[in-house]
Structures are given as structure tokens and as C-alpha cells.
Scaffold this active site. Structure first.
Site, PDB file in Angstrom:
ATOM      1  CB  CYS A   1      -0.966  -0.040   1.183  1.00  0.00           C
ATOM      2  SG  CYS A   1      -2.383   1.076   0.997  1.00  0.00           S
TER       3      CYS A   1
ATOM      4  CG  HIS B   1      -3.266  -3.662   3.443  1.00  0.00           C
ATOM      5  ND1 HIS B   1      -2.271  -2.978   4.110  1.00  0.00           N
ATOM      6  CD2 HIS B   1      -4.012  -2.729   2.804  1.00  0.00           C
ATOM      7  CE1 HIS B   1      -2.406  -1.676   3.882  1.00  0.00           C
ATOM      8  NE2 HIS B   1      -3.451  -1.497   3.090  1.00  0.00           N
TER       9      HIS B   1
ATOM     10  CD  GLU C   1      -0.450  -5.535   5.847  1.00  0.00           C
ATOM     11  OE1 GLU C   1      -0.956  -4.397   5.899  1.00  0.00           O
ATOM     12  OE2 GLU C   1      -0.119  -6.079   4.769  1.00  0.00           O
TER      13      GLU C   1
END
Length: 237
Positions: free
Chosen positions: A87, A204, A206
Site C-alpha cells: 500500500c 494488504h 498482512e
């Protein structure tokens, strides 16, 4: 066990997510690296996280690119070290010219926050070497400036060199314009450098490393990179 350096800028807000994913879920030696530090240390993997570094003043990633730590990230990448930008981190890597192109305002001019489907386009990078070409992952997006843009010559070069790593697709796995939450050129969601050791992506991973989050597809990306590094990783519960 791999050593993971998680960069922290003023305005980062996904640094703890990356730390949790790599340390607590995947069992690696993760540590935070403040933007004013001059070295990433003995890192095996450097992650430039999402957020709003320096408040996204001027434009996203433009100021973070000049942080002291980024000089060493450029050096680290030049030696073949693995670098993942997510990002805002993707935006920083583009500003630092570690990756081509730029991230512009979403075509809708609205913040996009939802799950996105990503089709794996290339396995010619450690981050996807353990995945299958054509495999579709579900990974959340959360950005206002994720519209990947480059001139046609650059886009053609990325395609020809197998450097488009992820592409936004619909439920049928097709890269139709409506599948991109931001209007990205050719539905591009992630690209790599020529060597393959630097990856930038807007979604994302994560944020989806545990089944309790609805999908653990993001763990596949981290696990692939860690496997490349020879690190042992347990099963995601």
C-alpha cells in the site's frame, strides 16, 4: 528463522500488523526500524508497510522516500535483499525508483476498503514462487491512491518481462475493469523489479494471515518469501 525489518515512518499504521503477521503468526525474528535509522541491520526481509507516511503530504510516499532509512533500503535491494512494499509502502518504493510507475488517486475519487480478488500473474519472484500462476487470492485493500499508472511503453515492458505479479479479477477470475477497486492500468495490483527481489502491491497480505480474519491467503505470500530464505514456518492455525 528469518530476520524481518519492519520500517516505521511518522503516519505508518500497518507496521504492527506486519510485525504480528511475521513474528507471532509465522514465527520469525521481526523488529521495528525507525525511519531515522541509517541501516536495516542484518535483515533478510525488509517490509515497507502501509499507512500515511508523513501524512501523505505533497503526495503519497513522496517525503518518506527521503527518510534516512530509505538510502539503506536502496542499498539492501541492490544487493539482492528481499523488499516488500504494501500500500503506502508500494507508493514509497515507486517514489524511490525501486519500482516503475506511480500510484494516483482512485478513479472513483473515493477511499476503497474491501476484499479484492488477486490473480497470481507471475511466480518469478520469491514472494510468489510457492504459488501457482492463475491462482486467485482474496486480500483486502484500503487506500485512496491505489490507481497504478505508467506510460504504455512501461506497461508493455512490465508485461513482456513477466513483472506484473498480481492483477485484480472478478469472481470468475477475469481481469475486467470493474474488478479493480481503483482504476489501475490493466488491473495491475502488484509489480516486481527486474531482478524479482522487490515487490510492491496495494492489497494488504498482512491483514489476512489467519483464518479468523476470513481468509489466510496473505500468509501464502509471506510463507513463499520465507521459504526462499530457508526459514522454517509452521502451519497457520
Amino acid at each position: 528463522m528469518a530476520k524481518v525489518a519492519v520500517l516505521v515512518f511518522p503516519g505508518s499504521n500497518c507496521d504492527h500488523d506486519v510485525y504480528h503477521a511475521t513474528k507471532h503468526v509465522l514465527g520469525q525474528d521481526a523488529r521495528f526500524v525507525w525511519h531515522k535509522e541509517g541501516s536495516v541491520g542484518e535483515a533478510d526481509l525488509v517490509v515497507v508497510p502501509g499507512g500515511f507516511s508523513y501524512g501523505d503530504y505533497l503526495r503519497a510516499g513522496a517525503i518518506a522516500r527521503f527518510s534516512p532509512i530509505m538510502k539503506d533500503v536502496v542499498r539492501f535491494a541492490a544487493t539482492g535483499g528481499l523488499v516488500l512494499g504494501v500500500c503506502n509502502g508500494f507508493q514509497v518504493l515507486c517514489e524511490a525508483e525501486l519500482l516503475p510507475g506511480a500510484l494516483m488517486r482512485n478513479a472513483s475519487l473515493r477511499f476503497a476498503c474491501k476484499d479484492a480478488r488477486l490473480r497470481v500473474e507471475s511466480t518469478a519472484t520469491p514472494f510468489t514462487a510457492e504459488l501457482e500462476t492463475g491462482e486467485v487470492l482474496t486480500v483486502p485493500v484500503a487506500h485512496g491512491e491505489g490507481n497504478y499508472t505508467a506510460d504504455d511503453a512501461t506497461l508493455d515492458e512490465l508485461e513482456a518481462e513477466d513483472r506484473v505479479v498480481f492483477r485484480y479479477v472478478d469472481a470468475a477470475g477475469e481481469a475486467v475493469p470493474e474488478a479493480a477497486p481503483n482504476g489501475s492500468a490493466r488491473n495491475i495490483a502488484g509489480v516486481r523489479n527486474a531482478r524479482g527481489n522487490v515487490l510492491g502491491m496495494m492489497p494488504h497480505p498482512e491483514r489476512c494471515v489467519e483464518p479468523v480474519l476470513g481468509t489466510a491467503d496473505g500468509a501464502k505470500i509471506f510463507r513463499s518469501a520465507l521459504a526462499h530464505l530457508g526459514a522454517e514456518v509452521g502451519d497457520v492455525a
